[in-house]
Design a protein around this motif. Structure first.
Motif: not given
Length: 501
Positions: A432, A436, A444
């Motif tokens: 995480s 991104s 993930n």
């Protein structure tokens, strides 16, 4: 099936873990018979796509590790990318100027970046936990050199080892922002342009440190979506957080570091010198300085520049306690080592980890017979009595039984369940905290339910790839998997897909 493997592992563990042996062999037989009587046979996942003969069709990207940087700019254009971003660390001040310096060798690089080798500004390890962990041994140790070990607002270090991966790592701190930047130098040897490429020995002899051509430079921000991403270890809290210097064994007796002050360090230095004694330099360091080498030089460099202790992910290999336990009971694995090994396999304290690899459990990871053979072949080639093609890849001197590969962190711990195995294989790169905006963030491993079915399918496909495929998951730079472990991951991911979470 996992329970059977687990119980077998425990039953066989007495010689390695002492009191960790949980069940007797007689009890194991009873349990196994009970399990086998009521358990269905392990089914092969349909994701394997068997052909008419029952052989697995292994997907391929057509790319190998040497293609990892193919899509990035080369030569001077690679420096243009770095220099387009402002900064005042020593690397940028040196290379981002109208008349850029020409580098032909490692010693050229030292000179241009202000490193003048003395007895207090380098250290060499025979067992790395870095990106090049597969390529380091007592015959081609990884050496870290720096201008000085004192606190330095322009702290700079260079990491290098001879080998097929023709790479140099450079760390530099910006005195204005106080931030570290990590750079990778990718170079070619002249022999790579010959028909058939380089002979094996050409990667390991002293001449491999010079004659470099086609140099390209990359900053860590350009490497985050490649197999050479260094932020997994050096930026453990994720994108946008502080970058850190790393040293796993940062206290006496620095087990795997060559040193004039410790028994293990002296023995490792002796093994190294038996092969390289006739050379002038290794890693740009005069061979005459190796007998005076001190592992604490790097410890001082790391500590004095603000990264001391476990809060920064350092000094997690308790050399003194581990060696004491091994001396007291040589036939049993050090409990202190095993406890930390377990922590790292299970990602406990991940924010300060700096990767998941653990240095080997004992002083020497080299195979004694192989060490003797490799040393003789190397010396014969260097003296002209044999061809360079007769020199084996020197990193292959390391022990490579299944047990040793697990202890060296190149295979996962044996007793992990399927979920833990997936995390060990994938979580370091797919979590995480990943930026991104890069494609790696699409999968993930921390939040499996957040992945689309197509993403799970792609993960299964990548697990199935051959070990030397660039897109293999996990990359061979980080972890290898046995075929049975690959199958477990495929089945587990397929079950996640069926559950829809």
């Amino acid at each position: 099936m996992f329970l059977i493997e687990f119980l077998i592992a425990k039953s066989l563990s007495k010689s390695r873990f002492g009191s960790l042996n949980l069940i007797s062999q007689a009890s194991l037989v009873v349990i196994l018979l009970s399990i086998m009587a009521c358990s269905p046979a392990l089914k092969t996942s349909s994701s394997l796509n068997l052909d008419e003969s029952g052989n697995s069709l292994i997907p391929s990207s057509g790319l190998k590790l040497e293609n990892a940087l193919d899509d990035l700019p080369k030569n001077q254009k690679s420096l243009d990318v770095i220099c387009a971003k402002s900064g005042s660390d020593k690397f940028r001040k040196t290379f981002c100027q109208p008349n850029r310096p020409q580098i032909k060798s490692l010693r050229d690089l030292y000179s241009i970046l202000g490193i003048s080798i003395n007895d207090s500004n380098f250290s060499c390890t025979t067992n790395s936990v870095s990106l090049v962990r597969n390529d380091v041994s007592v015959l081609n140790p990884r050496c870290i050199s720096f201008p000085r070990f004192q606190q330095d607002p322009e702290a700079l270090a260079i990491g290098y080892q001879r080998g097929e991966l023709t790479l140099v790592e450079i760390i530099a701190r910006d005195p204005q922002s106080k931030e570290l930047a990590f750079y990778l130098l990718d170079y070619e040897l002249p022999c790579e342009k010959k028909p058939g490429g380089c002979q094996s020995g050409e990667y390991f002899v002293e001449s491999s440190e010079a004659g470099w051509v086609n140099l390209s430079f990359y900053e860590d921000v350009s490497l985050v979506n490649t197999a050479f991403d260094c932020t997994n270890c050096h930026q453990p809290k994720g994108h946008g957080t502080e970058k850190k210097l790393r040293m796993a064994e940062a206290s006496l007796p620095w087990t795997h570091w060559m040193s004039s002050d410790t028994d293990c360090g002296k023995s490792l230095t002796s093994d190294f010198e038996a092969a390289h004694g006739g050379e002038g330099f290794y890693a740009g360091i005069p061979l005459q300085r190796f007998p005076r080498m001190k592992a604490e030089n790097l410890e001082f460099f790391v500590n004095n520049n603000g990264f001391k202790g476990r809060t920064h992910g350092n000094d997690f290999y308790n050399s003194f306690q581990i060696e004491s336990e091994i001396t007291e009971n040589p036939d049993v694995l050090s409990p202190t080592w095993f406890e930390e090994y377990e922590r790292r396999n299970l990602f406990l304290g991940l924010d300060s980890f700096g990767g998941v690899s653990m240095p080997y459990s004992k002083c020497k990871q080299s195979d004694p017979d192989r060490l003797n053979s490799f040393t003789k072949k190397y010396r014969a080639a260097v003296s002209g009595q044999a061809s360079l093609a007769s020199v084996p890849f020197l990193n292959k001197v390391n022990k490579d039984s299944e047990i040793d590969l697990r202890d060296r962190g190149l295979l996962a711990a044996q007793h992990l369940d399927d979920k833990q195995l997936l995390e060990r294989a994938c979580l370091p790169c797919h979590n995480s905290k990943v930026d991104s905006s890069i494609s790696r963030a699409k999968f993930n491993a921390e939040l499996l339910g957040s992945n689309s079915l197509a993403t799970i399918d792609r993960a299964i496909e990548r697990v199935r790839m051959a070990n030397d495929d660039l897109e293999k998951m996990p990359p061979k730079l980080f972890l290898n998997l046995l075929d049975t472990e690959k199958q477990r991951l495929i089945n587990y991911l397929a079950s996640v897909k069926r559950r829809g979470n």
